[in-house]
Design a protein around this motif. Sequence first.
Motif, PDB file in Angstrom:
ATOM      1  N   HIS A  21     -27.017 -49.347   6.945  1.00 40.85           N
ATOM      2  CA  HIS A  21     -27.670 -47.954   6.696  1.00 40.85           C
ATOM      3  C   HIS A  21     -27.830 -47.345   7.868  1.00 40.85           C
ATOM      4  CE1 HIS A  21     -31.073 -45.899   4.809  1.00 40.85           C
ATOM      5  NE2 HIS A  21     -31.424 -45.617   6.013  1.00 40.85           N
ATOM      6  N   ARG A  22     -28.070 -47.867   8.956  1.00 40.50           N
ATOM      7  CA  ARG A  22     -28.160 -47.316  10.241  1.00 40.50           C
ATOM      8  C   ARG A  22     -27.032 -46.580  10.647  1.00 40.50           C
ATOM      9  NH1 ARG A  22     -32.932 -45.850  11.659  1.00 40.50           N
ATOM     10  NH2 ARG A  22     -34.350 -47.514  12.746  1.00 40.50           N
ATOM     11  N   LEU A  23     -25.750 -47.359  10.383  1.00 39.84           N
ATOM     12  CA  LEU A  23     -24.469 -46.703  10.781  1.00 39.84           C
ATOM     13  C   LEU A  23     -24.349 -45.336   9.896  1.00 39.84           C
ATOM     14  CD1 LEU A  23     -22.179 -49.751  11.278  1.00 39.84           C
ATOM     15  CD2 LEU A  23     -23.076 -48.130  12.972  1.00 39.84           C
ATOM     16  N   SER A  24     -24.728 -45.488   8.657  1.00 36.88           N
ATOM     17  CA  SER A  24     -24.557 -44.312   7.750  1.00 36.88           C
ATOM     18  C   SER A  24     -25.122 -43.176   8.074  1.00 36.88           C
ATOM     19  CB  SER A  24     -24.896 -44.702   6.078  1.00 36.88           C
ATOM     20  OG  SER A  24     -26.207 -44.818   6.140  1.00 36.88           O
ATOM     21  N   GLU A  25     -26.203 -43.429   8.841  1.00 35.37           N
ATOM     22  CA  GLU A  25     -26.954 -42.119   9.538  1.00 35.37           C
ATOM     23  C   GLU A  25     -26.215 -41.408  10.548  1.00 35.37           C
ATOM     24  OE1 GLU A  25     -31.381 -44.485   9.690  1.00 35.37           O
ATOM     25  OE2 GLU A  25     -30.458 -43.921  11.597  1.00 35.37           O
ATOM     26  N   TRP A  26     -25.159 -42.026  10.914  1.00 33.08           N
ATOM     27  CA  TRP A  26     -24.294 -41.293  11.948  1.00 33.08           C
ATOM     28  C   TRP A  26     -23.141 -40.265  11.203  1.00 33.08           C
ATOM     29  CZ3 TRP A  26     -24.065 -40.081  16.983  1.00 33.08           C
ATOM     30  CH2 TRP A  26     -24.645 -41.176  17.877  1.00 33.08           C
ATOM     31  N   CYS A  27     -22.883 -40.473   9.812  1.00 30.98           N
ATOM     32  CA  CYS A  27     -22.029 -39.744   9.188  1.00 30.98           C
ATOM     33  C   CYS A  27     -22.199 -38.145   9.326  1.00 30.98           C
ATOM     34  CB  CYS A  27     -21.744 -40.081   7.592  1.00 30.98           C
ATOM     35  SG  CYS A  27     -20.322 -39.618   6.743  1.00 30.98           S
ATOM     36  N   GLY A  28     -21.100 -37.395   9.949  1.00 28.47           N
ATOM     37  CA  GLY A  28     -21.488 -36.104  10.292  1.00 28.47           C
ATOM     38  C   GLY A  28     -22.176 -35.858  11.561  1.00 28.47           C
ATOM     39  N   HIS A  29     -22.386 -36.778  12.150  1.00 28.41           N
ATOM     40  CA  HIS A  29     -23.245 -36.442  13.448  1.00 28.41           C
ATOM     41  C   HIS A  29     -22.505 -37.140  14.789  1.00 28.41           C
ATOM     42  CE1 HIS A  29     -26.297 -34.673  11.078  1.00 28.41           C
ATOM     43  NE2 HIS A  29     -26.273 -35.797  10.322  1.00 28.41           N
ATOM     44  N   SER A  30     -21.502 -37.658  14.441  1.00 32.77           N
ATOM     45  CA  SER A  30     -20.930 -38.437  15.481  1.00 32.77           C
ATOM     46  C   SER A  30     -20.088 -37.670  16.561  1.00 32.77           C
ATOM     47  CB  SER A  30     -19.855 -39.532  15.035  1.00 32.77           C
ATOM     48  OG  SER A  30     -18.757 -39.074  14.571  1.00 32.77           O
ATOM     49  N   PRO A  31     -19.633 -38.148  17.720  1.00 29.96           N
ATOM     50  CA  PRO A  31     -18.912 -37.470  18.796  1.00 29.96           C
ATOM     51  C   PRO A  31     -17.632 -36.824  18.167  1.00 29.96           C
ATOM     52  CG  PRO A  31     -19.655 -39.620  19.562  1.00 29.96           C
ATOM     53  CD  PRO A  31     -19.941 -39.685  18.134  1.00 29.96           C
ATOM     54  N   ALA A  32     -16.824 -37.458  17.577  1.00 29.52           N
ATOM     55  CA  ALA A  32     -15.546 -37.107  16.859  1.00 29.52           C
ATOM     56  C   ALA A  32     -15.213 -37.167  15.416  1.00 29.52           C
ATOM     57  CB  ALA A  32     -14.602 -37.506  17.844  1.00 29.52           C
ATOM     58  N   LEU A  33     -14.429 -36.525  14.784  1.00 27.84           N
ATOM     59  CA  LEU A  33     -14.169 -36.824  13.423  1.00 27.84           C
ATOM     60  C   LEU A  33     -13.723 -38.181  13.323  1.00 27.84           C
ATOM     61  CD1 LEU A  33     -12.284 -33.607  12.223  1.00 27.84           C
ATOM     62  CD2 LEU A  33     -14.419 -34.453  11.417  1.00 27.84           C
ATOM     63  N   GLU A  34     -13.041 -38.604  14.151  1.00 26.73           N
ATOM     64  CA  GLU A  34     -12.411 -40.046  14.191  1.00 26.73           C
ATOM     65  C   GLU A  34     -13.553 -40.880  14.133  1.00 26.73           C
ATOM     66  OE1 GLU A  34     -11.155 -37.647  15.962  1.00 26.73           O
ATOM     67  OE2 GLU A  34      -9.123 -37.699  15.797  1.00 26.73           O
TER      68      GLU A  34
ATOM     69  N   GLU B 268     -24.106 -32.912   1.573  1.00 19.23           N
ATOM     70  CA  GLU B 268     -23.965 -34.279   1.011  1.00 19.23           C
ATOM     71  C   GLU B 268     -24.459 -35.547   1.728  1.00 19.23           C
ATOM     72  OE1 GLU B 268     -20.605 -34.437  -1.981  1.00 19.23           O
ATOM     73  OE2 GLU B 268     -19.857 -33.308  -0.323  1.00 19.23           O
ATOM     74  N   GLY B 269     -24.248 -35.364   3.025  1.00 15.50           N
ATOM     75  CA  GLY B 269     -24.494 -36.208   4.071  1.00 15.50           C
ATOM     76  C   GLY B 269     -26.227 -36.469   3.943  1.00 15.50           C
ATOM     77  N   ASN B 270     -26.712 -35.413   3.672  1.00 18.40           N
ATOM     78  CA  ASN B 270     -28.233 -35.414   3.502  1.00 18.40           C
ATOM     79  C   ASN B 270     -28.916 -36.561   2.439  1.00 18.40           C
ATOM     80  OD1 ASN B 270     -31.017 -34.174   3.757  1.00 18.40           O
ATOM     81  ND2 ASN B 270     -30.934 -32.969   1.888  1.00 18.40           N
ATOM     82  N   TRP B 271     -28.012 -36.821   1.952  1.00 19.17           N
ATOM     83  CA  TRP B 271     -28.262 -37.935   0.732  1.00 19.17           C
ATOM     84  C   TRP B 271     -27.946 -39.436   1.102  1.00 19.17           C
ATOM     85  CZ3 TRP B 271     -32.532 -37.800  -2.554  1.00 19.17           C
ATOM     86  CH2 TRP B 271     -33.191 -36.599  -2.573  1.00 19.17           C
ATOM     87  N   ILE B 272     -27.040 -39.430   1.850  1.00 19.32           N
ATOM     88  CA  ILE B 272     -26.494 -40.990   2.002  1.00 19.32           C
ATOM     89  C   ILE B 272     -27.524 -41.894   2.213  1.00 19.32           C
ATOM     90  CG2 ILE B 272     -25.273 -42.159   3.683  1.00 19.32           C
ATOM     91  CD1 ILE B 272     -23.181 -39.930   4.262  1.00 19.32           C
ATOM     92  N   THR B 273     -28.760 -41.659   2.909  1.00 13.27           N
ATOM     93  CA  THR B 273     -29.506 -42.729   3.304  1.00 13.27           C
ATOM     94  C   THR B 273     -30.389 -42.869   2.386  1.00 13.27           C
ATOM     95  OG1 THR B 273     -30.889 -40.976   4.527  1.00 13.27           O
ATOM     96  CG2 THR B 273     -29.372 -42.524   5.790  1.00 13.27           C
ATOM     97  N   ARG B 274     -30.424 -41.900   1.141  1.00 14.80           N
ATOM     98  CA  ARG B 274     -31.498 -42.077  -0.004  1.00 14.80           C
ATOM     99  C   ARG B 274     -30.787 -42.438  -1.281  1.00 14.80           C
ATOM    100  NH1 ARG B 274     -34.663 -36.604   0.630  1.00 14.80           N
ATOM    101  NH2 ARG B 274     -32.598 -35.916   1.486  1.00 14.80           N
ATOM    102  N   ALA B 275     -29.572 -42.433  -1.222  1.00 15.70           N
ATOM    103  CA  ALA B 275     -28.600 -42.817  -2.596  1.00 15.70           C
ATOM    104  C   ALA B 275     -29.561 -43.736  -3.164  1.00 15.70           C
ATOM    105  CB  ALA B 275     -27.310 -43.109  -2.181  1.00 15.70           C
TER     106      ALA B 275
END
Lengths: 331, 252
Positions: B23-36, A68-75
């Motif tokens: 937008h830039r910050l949303s690129e981190w979602c799922g890739h950050s150093p910890a779940l928090e 799902e994260g795959n589409w966050i930047t393209r929503a």
Amino acid sequence: MYAQMVKTGVDHIQSKEEMSPEERAFQERVDADIKIEPKEWMPEAYRKTLIRQISQHAHSEIIGMQPEGNWITRAPTLERKAILLAKVQDEAGHGLYLYCAAETLGVSRDELLEQLNNGKAKYSSIFNYPTLTWADIGAIGWLVDGAAIMNQVPLQRCSYGPYSRAMIRICKEESFHQRQGYDALTKLAQGTPEQKQMAQDALNRWWWPSLMMFGPSDAESVHSAQSMRWKIKINSNDELRQKFVDQTVPQAEYLGLTVPDPDLKWNAERGHYDFGEINWDEFYQVIAGNGPCNRQRLRTRVKAYEEGQWVRDAADAYAAKKAARAKAKAA
Amino acid sequence: MAGQDALFEYLLRLGDNALILGHRLSEWCGHSPALEEDLALSNVALDLIGQTQLWLNLAGEVEGKGRNADKLAYLRDARDFRNVLLVEQPNGDFAVTMARQFYFDAWHYLLLRELTGSTDSRIAEIAAKALKEVTYHLERSQEWVLRLGDGTEESHRRMQEAIDDLWVYTGELFDADAVDAAIIRDGLGPDPASLRDLWLGLVRATAEEATLSLPQPGWAQKGGKQGLHSEHLGYILADLQFLQRAYPNATW
């Protein structure tokens, strides 16, 4: 059923006579619907099975952030972007509750993540499929979250207190996700011909993997019987799958979309939909690591974990320095 | 510059900063150093997306050509974007993201505080709402600068490098042009230059506590406010605008 085919380590179901006094007392509590809490005595197999089940569920939430994260930047709109980001964020939150629930059983989050990263732990087969178009985001919300809810609603009543409470919180959010997914797909189904095609294509690709999420028939499985005895599994896989099909087919019809199953038809005698044969070869291949995205998903997770190590180390080092300074000041 | 034109431009700047950084910050979602951190970075991104909607909807209203926030976000090309260069810089490692965030938050906080006193009540209201959120953003990014600056040898090195690398983009924040002159004249917002000393004080104090050194004020990269961007923005827009461009006139 972000947890699939959880093994219990038992080879048969014990009779009351075979149980030790402690085991018997435990089973009686479970039978009486009294919640088991972390500090209480529990059979080792119960504890281990729960750790496997809860951690598999937690890992599924975490890996599930990727498709799902795959589409966050393209929503396609600011509102859709916010909804999707909030949803993926919720999944991180679910992962956290579940790792916390697992920690009450004496295993740390780091240990569990290690098992995920080294490929020992499993997560739901569904997240090894790719999200190719925006419609997949709607389909995941509608079908995947819909299937998950089928399993998780009964688990709110499961015998283990912390797991049951985590499920109650999670279910509230999941049903919101499902509605959002269905809403996004409704927009497409009522949209331009291209959008409608996109929605149909997503249903075509996600339907069968969604049915596989429930796992193979477990009518004969000793593990399933044991888990049900312990009330950490409430319904059989086939029961839940049937319930899901019965609920979802009318929703697809309402959208004007066709479920990709030529054998699907209402059976008035049974009062249920009959549906076609599931390709279990595909399921076992995906479970074994050969799905379209298994390697990619795991690699992405490991990369995030490894690249975050210095950050977590810095946070620990800073906290230690701060504590030392506070101590020095107090002395 | 006529008041309405300047106001439109000014609102685009506010909205585009929030849009691009979110937008830039949303690129981190799922890739950050910890779940928090997945949770926290997403929270900040969500706040910024919400602020984008408020600023850009108001911009569309002021413009009076029937464009709403989505039309402005999804159907302008790079040369029409008005965000500062700082927010479009790539995420880099976690230190770069946090240095960028800290520089921006400190400025954003000071700016919004002034905007709550705008003579335009619509601006004052949005600023008041955003200020609450940004107060928390600043607290968080400040804490990370401290943790990373005063954490381990490696985190210190990375944070110092990030602080140095992004410094060149901070000058733009305080640079006034004709748009700002009109805004100041009409009492709508502060003189950007007036925020510089407060910002420098805040940033310096945090850097010192974090055992980091700030570069000397010097040459500033600027142009974003006037639509002259880095190469990065085009790629952001290619992602952001893909569906709206590929399927014109569809609703989602």
